[in-house]
Scaffold this motif. Structure first.
Motif, short mmCIF file in Angstrom:
data_model
loop_
_atom_site.label_atom_id
_atom_site.label_comp_id
_atom_site.label_asym_id
_atom_site.label_seq_id
_atom_site.Cartn_x
_atom_site.Cartn_y
_atom_site.Cartn_z
N LEU A 13 0.83 -1.21 0.00
CA LEU A 13 0.00 0.00 0.00
C LEU A 13 0.86 1.26 0.00
O LEU A 13 0.55 2.25 -0.68
CB LEU A 13 -0.93 0.00 1.21
CG LEU A 13 -1.85 1.21 1.33
CD1 LEU A 13 -2.87 1.22 0.20
CD2 LEU A 13 -2.57 1.22 2.68
N ALA A 14 1.96 1.24 0.75
CA ALA A 14 2.87 2.38 0.77
C ALA A 14 3.43 2.65 -0.63
O ALA A 14 3.55 3.80 -1.06
CB ALA A 14 4.00 2.14 1.76
N ASP A 15 3.77 1.58 -1.35
CA ASP A 15 4.27 1.75 -2.71
C ASP A 15 3.20 2.37 -3.61
O ASP A 15 3.49 3.23 -4.45
CB ASP A 15 4.69 0.39 -3.29
CG ASP A 15 5.94 -0.16 -2.61
OD1 ASP A 15 6.70 0.64 -2.04
OD2 ASP A 15 6.15 -1.39 -2.65
N ILE A 16 1.96 1.92 -3.44
CA ILE A 16 0.86 2.42 -4.27
C ILE A 16 0.60 3.89 -3.95
O ILE A 16 0.40 4.72 -4.86
CB ILE A 16 -0.40 1.57 -4.06
CG1 ILE A 16 -0.19 0.17 -4.65
CG2 ILE A 16 -1.62 2.22 -4.69
CD1 ILE A 16 -1.27 -0.83 -4.30
N LEU A 17 0.60 4.25 -2.67
CA LEU A 17 0.40 5.65 -2.30
C LEU A 17 1.52 6.52 -2.84
O LEU A 17 1.30 7.65 -3.30
CB LEU A 17 0.30 5.78 -0.78
CG LEU A 17 -0.96 5.21 -0.12
CD1 LEU A 17 -0.82 5.20 1.38
CD2 LEU A 17 -2.19 5.99 -0.54
N GLY A 18 2.75 6.02 -2.80
CA GLY A 18 3.89 6.79 -3.28
C GLY A 18 3.95 6.89 -4.80
O GLY A 18 4.58 7.82 -5.33
N ALA A 19 3.30 5.97 -5.52
CA ALA A 19 3.35 5.99 -6.98
C ALA A 19 2.80 7.31 -7.53
O ALA A 19 3.30 7.84 -8.53
CB ALA A 19 2.56 4.81 -7.54
N PHE A 20 1.76 7.84 -6.89
CA PHE A 20 1.19 9.12 -7.34
C PHE A 20 2.25 10.21 -7.36
O PHE A 20 2.39 10.95 -8.34
CB PHE A 20 0.04 9.52 -6.41
CG PHE A 20 -0.31 10.98 -6.48
CD1 PHE A 20 -1.14 11.45 -7.48
CD2 PHE A 20 0.21 11.89 -5.56
CE1 PHE A 20 -1.45 12.80 -7.56
CE2 PHE A 20 -0.10 13.23 -5.63
CZ PHE A 20 -0.94 13.69 -6.63
N PHE A 21 3.00 10.33 -6.27
CA PHE A 21 3.97 11.41 -6.16
C PHE A 21 5.11 11.26 -7.16
O PHE A 21 5.73 12.26 -7.55
CB PHE A 21 4.51 11.48 -4.74
CG PHE A 21 3.49 11.89 -3.72
CD1 PHE A 21 3.07 13.21 -3.63
CD2 PHE A 21 2.92 10.96 -2.87
CE1 PHE A 21 2.12 13.60 -2.70
CE2 PHE A 21 1.98 11.33 -1.93
CZ PHE A 21 1.57 12.65 -1.85
N LEU A 22 5.40 10.04 -7.59
CA LEU A 22 6.48 9.83 -8.55
C LEU A 22 6.16 10.50 -9.88
O LEU A 22 6.95 11.32 -10.38
CB LEU A 22 6.73 8.33 -8.74
CG LEU A 22 7.84 7.97 -9.72
CD1 LEU A 22 9.18 8.49 -9.24
CD2 LEU A 22 7.90 6.46 -9.92
N THR A 23 5.02 10.17 -10.46
CA THR A 23 4.68 10.79 -11.75
C THR A 23 4.28 12.25 -11.56
O THR A 23 4.52 13.08 -12.45
CB THR A 23 3.53 10.03 -12.44
OG1 THR A 23 2.48 9.79 -11.49
CG2 THR A 23 4.02 8.69 -12.97
N TYR A 24 3.69 12.58 -10.43
CA TYR A 24 3.36 13.98 -10.15
C TYR A 24 4.64 14.81 -10.15
O TYR A 24 4.65 15.96 -10.63
CB TYR A 24 2.66 14.07 -8.81
CG TYR A 24 2.16 15.44 -8.43
CD1 TYR A 24 1.03 15.99 -9.02
CD2 TYR A 24 2.81 16.19 -7.45
CE1 TYR A 24 0.56 17.24 -8.65
CE2 TYR A 24 2.35 17.44 -7.08
CZ TYR A 24 1.23 17.97 -7.68
OH TYR A 24 0.77 19.21 -7.33
N ALA A 25 5.72 14.25 -9.64
CA ALA A 25 7.00 14.96 -9.62
C ALA A 25 7.62 15.04 -11.01
O ALA A 25 8.02 16.11 -11.46
CB ALA A 25 7.97 14.24 -8.67
N LEU A 26 7.68 13.92 -11.71
CA LEU A 26 8.40 13.86 -12.98
C LEU A 26 7.76 14.70 -14.08
O LEU A 26 8.44 15.12 -15.02
CB LEU A 26 8.53 12.41 -13.44
CG LEU A 26 9.39 11.50 -12.53
CD1 LEU A 26 9.39 10.07 -13.06
CD2 LEU A 26 10.81 12.03 -12.43
N PHE A 27 6.44 14.94 -13.97
CA PHE A 27 5.76 15.70 -15.02
C PHE A 27 5.55 17.17 -14.65
O PHE A 27 4.88 17.89 -15.40
CB PHE A 27 4.42 15.03 -15.35
CG PHE A 27 4.55 13.83 -16.24
CD1 PHE A 27 4.37 13.93 -17.61
CD2 PHE A 27 4.91 12.60 -15.72
CE1 PHE A 27 4.50 12.83 -18.44
CE2 PHE A 27 5.05 11.49 -16.54
CZ PHE A 27 4.86 11.60 -17.90
N GLN A 28 6.11 17.63 -13.53
CA GLN A 28 5.94 19.02 -13.15
C GLN A 28 6.52 19.98 -14.20
O GLN A 28 5.85 20.91 -14.64
CB GLN A 28 6.63 19.27 -11.80
CG GLN A 28 5.92 18.69 -10.61
CD GLN A 28 4.71 19.49 -10.20
OE1 GLN A 28 4.74 20.73 -10.17
NE2 GLN A 28 3.62 18.80 -9.90
#
Length: 480
Positions: free
Chosen positions: A91-106
């Motif tokens: 679940l922690a990995d799934i919650l963190g997945a959002f922030f990964l693409t949110y960061a890379l596409f800023q």
């Protein structure tokens, strides 16, 4: 009402719904984990171990908030606790997945807003993340949920960079802090309302068939003290509301004030002709931007706990049921909103009082220093509510300096404000992407108290970077 006030208000509403869609995931984490992850948990082996916190949580679940002296777990209880630990990590990995693409596409999305205008980019973004939110209600397994979280990060990534550019074009220089705080305040209000509204809506929709025409949800066993909820229906309702917001945004917002020249006509290099690589290279050459990114990385490493793992922490450590955890999360985020109200006026005042350099750097560094102190105190606090209040103080300080971050990007970004804010947000959300997994690993290996102490160190390092920022040194304008 002056038109610029209306533009800012509608942009704040868009930020409100963005945070509703973002924060509701953490509030609904427990029922989603039960239905989608626990059935996939493998049988544990001898290599799988439980920390003292894990054992204490399992005993509380079996025997109640105050387990009797000498209470022991059966082999079946140990197996269940180990499976729960496996699901927590996934679940922690799934919650963190959002922030990964949110960061890379800023930066890419911020550059699109600089090039094609905030109105078009934000409208498409709002509509897209609303559709993704709606589709979350139809996921059938963990892999699909990871994909949804990644897509949500992509679709939301352009919101704040585009909004920063919009504010710069509509606000007078002395209004930038206040206008930025209004937009960011809209997002924070969404974050405050989301836990409470999500918990209430999930309970109200229990038994209402909203997704059964498309899929058959897997039944999940409830604990003895839990009421049934409809987490899938919540996502469908939120997604539909977001589509309406996208339509209103397109109808009301314009990129530039009446009679104002478009950015491409303002002289110098035409931002519409600058490539993404050119913009990125200009940002990467700036010492200011590296300090800006490092500051946000450490800050979000700690702040993300509020919107990812706080409900799970309250459930596991303090036996807090879903509805009460939602209220507690709302309290912490609500205290933070007060900081957002104060922060816009404060940053405009400190700029006049301390000058353009110290007026931006001092509020950021001082606020983040206070966050470090708050996390240092948490391991010594006696109960759930005092922890929530301490986290609320941390949220207040983060939100108080948030308008200063936007104003700093507007000060140094030139014609590439979206890309400049996107640079800082990229690094900040990479910190948030790591946050959930790092905290879960630290907690399972040692304890929650150790995790909080590490977060205090991250905030202290961010404070140092904040004090070193220099808003008088703009990013070098790249050649077209």
């Amino acid at each position: 009402m002056p038109q610029r006030y209306l533009i800012v208000a509608v942009t704040a509403v868009a930020a409100f719904w963005m945070y509703i869609d973002r924060v509701c995931f953490s509030t609904l984490a427990a029922p989603m984990e039960r239905e989608l992850l626990l059935p996939l948990a493998p049988e544990p082996t001898d290599a799988d171990t439980l920390s003292n916190d894990d054992i204490a949580a399992a005993k509380k679940k079996k025997f109640g908030p105050n387990p009797p002296a000498g209470a022991e777990l059966s082999p079946e209880d140990v197996v269940a606790a180990k499976k729960k630990k496996w699901a927590d990590k996934r679940l922690a990995d799934i919650l963190g997945a959002f922030f990964l693409t949110y960061a890379l596409f800023q930066i890419p999305m911020g550059s699109l807003a600089d090039r094609y205008g905030a109105r078009a980019v934000l409208t498409v973004s709002i509509a897209a993340w609303s559709v993704v939110t709606m589709l979350t209600g139809f996921v059938g397994g963990a892999v699909a949920l990871v994909g949804i979280r990644l897509l949500l990060g992509v679709t939301e990534s352009g919101a704040y960079p585009a909004a920063a550019g919009l504010v710069k074009r509509w606000a007078r220089p002395e209004e930038r802090g206040r206008f930025s705080s209004v937009v960011a305040f809209g997002g924070r209000i969404g974050g405050v309302v989301a836990p409470w509204l999500t918990a209430v809506l999930a309970a109200a929709l229990a038994g209402v068939a909203l997704v059964e025409w498309a899929i058959t949800p897997s039944p999940a066993a409830l604990d003895a003290n839990e009421a049934p909820v409809n987490w899938r229906g919540v996502f469908v309702v939120y997604g539909l509301c977001g589509v309406v917001v996208a339509l209103l945004f397109w109808l009301i917002v314009r990129d530039n004030p009446p009679g104002a020249p478009a950015p491409a006509r303002e002289g110098g290099n035409d931002p519409a002709k600058l490539s993404l690589v050119t913009r990125f290279a200009a940002l990467a050459r700036s010492r200011n931007m590296w300090l800006f990114g490092a500051m946000q990385f450490g800050m979000n490493l700690g702040w993300a706990f509020l919107v990812t793992l706080l409900p799970k922490y309250l459930e596991k450590v303090h036996d807090t049921p879903l509805d009460q955890a939602g209220r507690m999360q709302t309290v912490a985020l609500g205290i933070g909103c007060l900081g957002m109200i104060f922060g816009g006026v404060f940053t405009d005042f400190t700029r006049r009082w301390l000058g353009p350099k110290a007026g931006r750097a001092v509020p950021i560094g001082a606020a983040l220093s206070g966050c470090a102190v708050a996390f240092l105190l948490i391991p010594h606090l006696p109960d759930a509510w005092t922890v929530v209040i301490a986290l609320g103080v941390m949220a207040f300080l983060v939100d108080m300096h948030n308008p200063t971050i936007w104003s700093f990007a507007q000060d140094v970004g030139g014609k590439n404000v979206g890309a400049a804010l996107g640079w800082g947000n990229m690094w900040g959300n990479l910190g948030a992407a790591f946050s959930a997994r790092v905290l879960v690993e630290l907690q399972h290996a040692t304890s929650w108290n150790t995790a909080f102490t590490c977060l205090a160190g991250a905030f202290a390092a961010s404070a140092v970077c904040g004090f070193l920022l220099d808003a008088t040194k703009p990013v070098e304008e790249p050649a077209a």
